[in-house]
Design a protein around this motif. Sequence first.
Motif, short mmCIF file in Angstrom:
data_model
loop_
_atom_site.label_atom_id
_atom_site.label_comp_id
_atom_site.label_asym_id
_atom_site.label_seq_id
_atom_site.Cartn_x
_atom_site.Cartn_y
_atom_site.Cartn_z
N PRO A 175 0.81 -1.22 0.00
CA PRO A 175 0.00 0.00 0.00
C PRO A 175 0.84 1.27 0.00
CG PRO A 175 0.01 -1.00 2.19
CD PRO A 175 0.74 -1.94 1.28
N ASP B 230 1.68 6.19 2.36
CA ASP B 230 0.95 5.00 2.81
C ASP B 230 -0.53 5.23 2.48
OD1 ASP B 230 -0.48 3.12 4.28
OD2 ASP B 230 1.09 3.01 5.82
N THR B 231 -1.04 4.50 1.53
CA THR B 231 -2.40 4.77 1.06
C THR B 231 -3.46 4.27 2.04
OG1 THR B 231 -2.32 2.71 -0.18
CG2 THR B 231 -1.80 4.74 -1.38
N GLU B 232 -3.05 3.54 3.06
CA GLU B 232 -4.04 3.10 4.05
C GLU B 232 -4.13 4.01 5.25
OE1 GLU B 232 -3.85 -1.68 3.04
OE2 GLU B 232 -2.98 -0.96 4.91
N THR B 233 -3.06 4.73 5.52
CA THR B 233 -3.10 5.64 6.68
C THR B 233 -2.95 7.09 6.26
OG1 THR B 233 -0.72 5.56 7.00
CG2 THR B 233 -2.02 3.91 8.17
N LEU C 84 -0.10 8.43 5.73
CA LEU C 84 1.20 8.93 6.21
C LEU C 84 2.15 9.17 5.03
CD1 LEU C 84 3.00 9.52 8.69
CD2 LEU C 84 3.85 7.18 8.47
N GLU D 69 4.20 20.83 11.31
CA GLU D 69 4.30 21.95 12.25
C GLU D 69 3.28 23.03 11.95
OE1 GLU D 69 8.26 23.61 12.76
OE2 GLU D 69 7.38 25.43 13.61
N ASP E 205 15.55 13.27 14.57
CA ASP E 205 15.05 12.06 13.91
C ASP E 205 13.90 12.35 12.95
OD1 ASP E 205 13.11 12.43 15.75
OD2 ASP E 205 13.34 10.50 16.77
N LEU F 243 14.67 14.12 10.37
CA LEU F 243 15.40 14.30 9.11
C LEU F 243 15.13 13.12 8.18
CD1 LEU F 243 19.02 15.45 10.04
CD2 LEU F 243 17.16 16.79 9.11
N PRO F 244 14.91 13.40 6.92
CA PRO F 244 14.77 12.30 5.97
C PRO F 244 16.05 11.46 5.94
CG PRO F 244 14.10 14.38 4.97
CD PRO F 244 14.70 14.71 6.30
N GLU F 245 15.90 10.18 5.65
CA GLU F 245 17.04 9.29 5.50
C GLU F 245 18.13 9.96 4.68
OE1 GLU F 245 17.02 6.13 7.54
OE2 GLU F 245 18.22 5.75 5.72
N PRO G 35 -1.61 13.21 7.41
CA PRO G 35 -2.20 11.93 7.01
C PRO G 35 -3.70 12.03 6.78
CG PRO G 35 -0.67 11.60 8.81
CD PRO G 35 -0.77 13.07 8.61
N GLU G 36 -4.42 12.80 7.62
CA GLU G 36 -5.87 12.79 7.43
C GLU G 36 -6.25 13.50 6.14
OE1 GLU G 36 -4.44 14.58 9.76
OE2 GLU G 36 -5.40 16.52 9.97
N LEU H 101 -5.41 11.00 3.29
CA LEU H 101 -6.36 9.90 3.23
C LEU H 101 -7.72 10.38 2.72
CD1 LEU H 101 -6.02 6.93 3.89
CD2 LEU H 101 -7.06 7.34 6.11
#
Lengths: 281, 770, 165
Positions: B448, B634-637, B639, B678, B701, B703-705, B757-758, B761
């Motif tokens: 997903p 994430d198409t289910e949450t 995120l 933010e 944490d 920060l993007p990878e 996320p909301e 979604l």
Amino acid sequence: MYEVAQAGLIAASYRDVPPFPVIAPASVDEAVAAMADAEAPVPYAGGTDLCGAVRAGKPIGTLIWLKRLDDLRGVRIEDGALSVGALTTHAEGAASDATAAVPGLPEAWSKLGKMRIRLSGTAGGNLMARHTRYEMSILLTALGGTAHFASAAGEAGLTPAEISDRAEPPRSLLTRLSIPLAAGLRLDYDRSLRPLMTQALALWSDDAGRDRGRAVIATEYLRPFAIELDLAGTDAKAIAAAAFDALPAGFADPASGNAWLRRAGAAVLARQLVRMEAARA
Amino acid sequence: MTEAPLRNIGRPDRRIDAGEKVSGRAVYTTDIDLPGMLHAKVLRSPHGHARIVSIDASAARAMPGVHAVLTRDETAAIPMPVYGYFIKDQPIVATDKVRYEGDIVAAVAAEDEGTANRALAAIRVEYEPQPVVTDLERASDPDAAELFEEPPVGIVPKYGQGASGELRPRRNVCYRFSYETGPADAFDECDHVFEDVFRFSRMHHFHLEPFVCVADWSRKDRIELWTSCQNPFPLRKEIARIFGLAENRIAVRVPYIGGGFGSKNGCKTEPVALALSRLAGRPVRFCLTLEEGFLTNTQHAAILKVKTGVMQDGMLVARKSEILLDSGAYSDGSPLVAEKAGYRIPGPYRYRRIETDCYCVMTNTAPAGPFRGFGGTQTSWACESQIDMIAHRLGIDPYDMRRKNLIDLGEPFVPGESGMDSDLRAGLDLVVRELGYRRRGGLEDDGPVKRGMGLAIGFKDGGGVNKPALARVKVSTGGDIFLQCGTAEIGQGAHTALSAVVAERLGADRSRVRYMPVDTDHTPFDQGTNASSAISVMGQAVDRAALAARAQILDFAAGVLDCPAEELDLADWEIRRGNEAHPLAPMIMGHFGGTGWEFVGEGFHKAENSHAAPLEAPCVFWEIGWGGAQVAVDTETGLVTVEKLFVTGDAGRAIHPLVCRGQDEGAALMGLSQALFERMIYDGSRLVNGDALTYRVPLADDLPEDFRSVTQEQGHGPGPFGAKGMGEGGMLPVASAIANAIHDAVGVRITELPLSPERVLAALAAKDGG
Amino acid sequence: MPDRLDPRFDLSFTLNGAPVETATTTATALADLLREGCGGRGTRLACERAVCGACTVLVDGVPRASCSVFAFEVEGCAVQMIEGLENDGELSPVQAAFADNSAFQCGYCTAGMILLTEALLARDPDPDEAAIRDWISSNICRCTGYSLILEAVRDAARRKRETAP
Ligand SMILES: Cc1cc2nc3c(=O)[nH]c(=O)nc-3n(C[C@H](O)[C@H](O)[C@H](O)COP(=O)(O)OP(=O)(O)OC[C@H]3O[C@@H](n4cnc5c(N)ncnc54)[C@H](O)[C@@H]3O)c2cc1C
Ligand code: FES
Ligand code: FES
């Protein structure tokens, strides 16, 4: 962080607090006695939250400094239950061998706060701060745990929800948390959507050997909500969807609303179920 | 001048403030402590909008340890007890009304903060609540309550070609800025016209050092003020006006500033502290809590309606925009931000027609003001989202759409403006390469979780409007260099960069330069530390001051050595003439006597005024932030995880590479957190998350990878050695690049920040549903 | 620590290695004691509620937000603040790494970040990337975007290992 005085907002500071007596009891009995006798006693553990609470207007009559109560430190297995001393710091708790008796709990606990907070913040202080955004009550709710209090009136065991309701006996001290080690008890804690939402899933077998499960959803502003799962089906998505049909419409966070919590909660739960199944296999 | 390799420019050596800052010795305004100093605290309104019926502070005045109480009764005796940039609408303490939750009603100076707070709690205020205004789109409805029934004093500055401004154009709007250029009927020729609406969230600057000042007005005709302020000279002028004191009676001193990001401009804590100090006859420290910072200054939330006309092949033709900026309860810097937002909304593209109206809408929320990006963050969000949207509607790759329309190097942004001083396509191609944008079709999904990439080009004019700067360089007999200029060190590394420029011109090591404390009694005039202007504007003044000092030194030596100055060079405090080296110290003492001498060079810079330029002076430099992101949705949450974030700015010439990098990365992370989470959450007029625990700022944490920046040095800047300004550009492209990447991943378009996320979604659900 | 402390009492502890005795009150925050009384102003205050970590000092090696520690808690403890890290005017390896990597801008978070790094490296001289991020996430830096701080921590670990006996 404001004290709303009659005429308006005042930016409270810890510097507003007048000096107070401090008692450092050497044993739990002494601590209980101090809680009973001292004027307006406030227990003090790691201090990571109290300072904020003071700024929000919490008065300190007498500070009961718990530092010397070594009995309340550490995690043990006792009488078929995991017993977590109230003064156990997050860092100690997550690293303790005993904690590993509940698979998934060490991983979950190691995520609560960052290192500076974990080294000082305690399990008991986390619960007693009664902040919806603090997570110990989520984990404890999922694991069916009890918080044990001691006071001059004796001992009392409370659920995390009762703590939120301030139902503990007056002038009592949180001594430990206990988690009954039901057969196969294990935990999955998903924080990927924090602070909008976090979700704990506990699975175990009851006395009759039936699979049982409980999901707990929590947000930054709402108290944790527990859903007892019906695990009869085999399809994780169906179980999760059914579970979240039970989420009341009133469970709506100011930051994200109810609709999203339902959908995201169900999606997360389905994954947790799959993850835990895989871990067991 | 020799062609010797540069010894101070472009080297990643220690910043000049490194020693003080890593050892804890650096002095900030929070550290200032004067004998007899009192502490101030304020009482703030619990209502979003209310009339003040009565204030009774008698109990507070009678409390032991309380030395002064300030209410509207006391400010009535102050010549002009209101402040603001264009519009003087903010009272020192509330007079007739309070206009937001947090508006200052009364202040106390006492022996310590605790006593001051207890005194405040004893003040009785009777309010008559009024309906609140919080909705930007309904604020001008005829039945909306009015924040200001009477017009405050205000000005509209002189504008050039195509630009105009107006005070109070409609109900609850304190200022309108408009701009237009090109034929009015241009939309008629377009193959397509697209209209989209974008919403922009509101952040707080969250500078770690709080708003703070120490004010000493114990002597009637002398003010001494230490303050965490980005623009001490305008502040001095404002204080002189408010309190009716001559400017030469007022000294404003600025120690190191612990971050500002735009907020520390103009009056903040100073008027209250000064008024209390005068009443008490003692110095007063006024340090806000971090929570009070949220109630003092914020970014502008905004609604941007953008209508763009294009040809079928993707050629942009016309853009008409309407921008509503949530200015909060007082105008603060809003009219200036409106100018910039209104001016920047076209983005770095070529159009035949541009038409913009930008409104400062007053609401019963905390005052909004300058914030890193200064309107450019809002407009880049809208502009760069819409470019992608249009590209998709036309079936063109967003990259090609941009390339086709970008302004060329040297091409004026609009008629009368200066030419573009970066190769915009080169920057875009750098992002495309670094991100692997062309290979994005091959990104693998993960069940997903879908992946995508997006690009954006943030754009703003840099260097301020019509900004003058003055600098002085002094060199002692022994070759010790004093740099005096008004640029405050707020973290941006300006003291390091400016000192490097001086050292370079004087053939010295940077360690020979001391950046003198900023003090309006001694420092030459400067308009302020803002608009990424330190290197581009002040840098030119400093450069000229250094060259002037150098010329004096060479002229002096030429006189002594009896040769033309052109034969001489200056290095390591020696005069070099061919193979000869003449130490300067003995030469100077031989001429001026044993007490020696100081050479003093002054330098000035200001962009030429020009009525052809819309803002009356052409832009000093163009600040561009190119950015690209790879996301996993994430198409289910809903995120959104930003897996890669790449930003690049053009420093023209990087005087100090690590300083440039730090500016871009710090700005980019602010952009990232605004994009994802933010924001200040308001419930009506009440701020829900105005404290450090619940207002989420990014941590390490977050920060993007893969988070990288590259500082380009294209060499076209107006500053010394070809430098341009830095500091804001890196923030501008981030939110739209991420929104574009989300669209690339899952085909939904989010037009409101944050990209939570909301929202994602809900957009996915809407797409599936229809 | 006696069983009971009066509101005003005498406190003794070691600060940056040197013994300190001072009269204070039970309500005094360690940060204020250090800033106003016996330390120096290098310990910076921002949120004053344990969140940002600008005021971090080490108490017996544990990084703690000194705004949220009562002074009485350090009775008999060793407190280390930024002013005590230099050795004869020489920056500590961690300080030097922060200086050389320009791992600061406004500098307001810097003392806290450096002390946090000292604590991390005392526990784990060779921390992996996850540990570094986890630790540095304890404190807020609004300026740098953290990248240069993370580089400074890696560099500091390297320097300390290289100079270790
Ligand atoms: C920056 C920051 C980040 C954080 N992040 C997280 C996070 O991600 N997840 C999370 O779950 N939590 C988080 N926390 C909360 C943190 O875990 C708690 O502050 C900590 O656990 C509290 O423990 P303490 O010992 O420091 O409590 P204290 O501050 O000592 O006390 C807190 C409250 O509990 C009372 N109390 C303490 N012990 C007892 C007792 N034994 N009996 C009765 N009352 C008692 C005190 O009187 C006080 O009211 C964060 C906190 C901060 C400051
Ligand atoms: S000031 Fe102590 S943690 Fe922020
Ligand atoms: S350097 Fe400014 S907060 Fe970190």
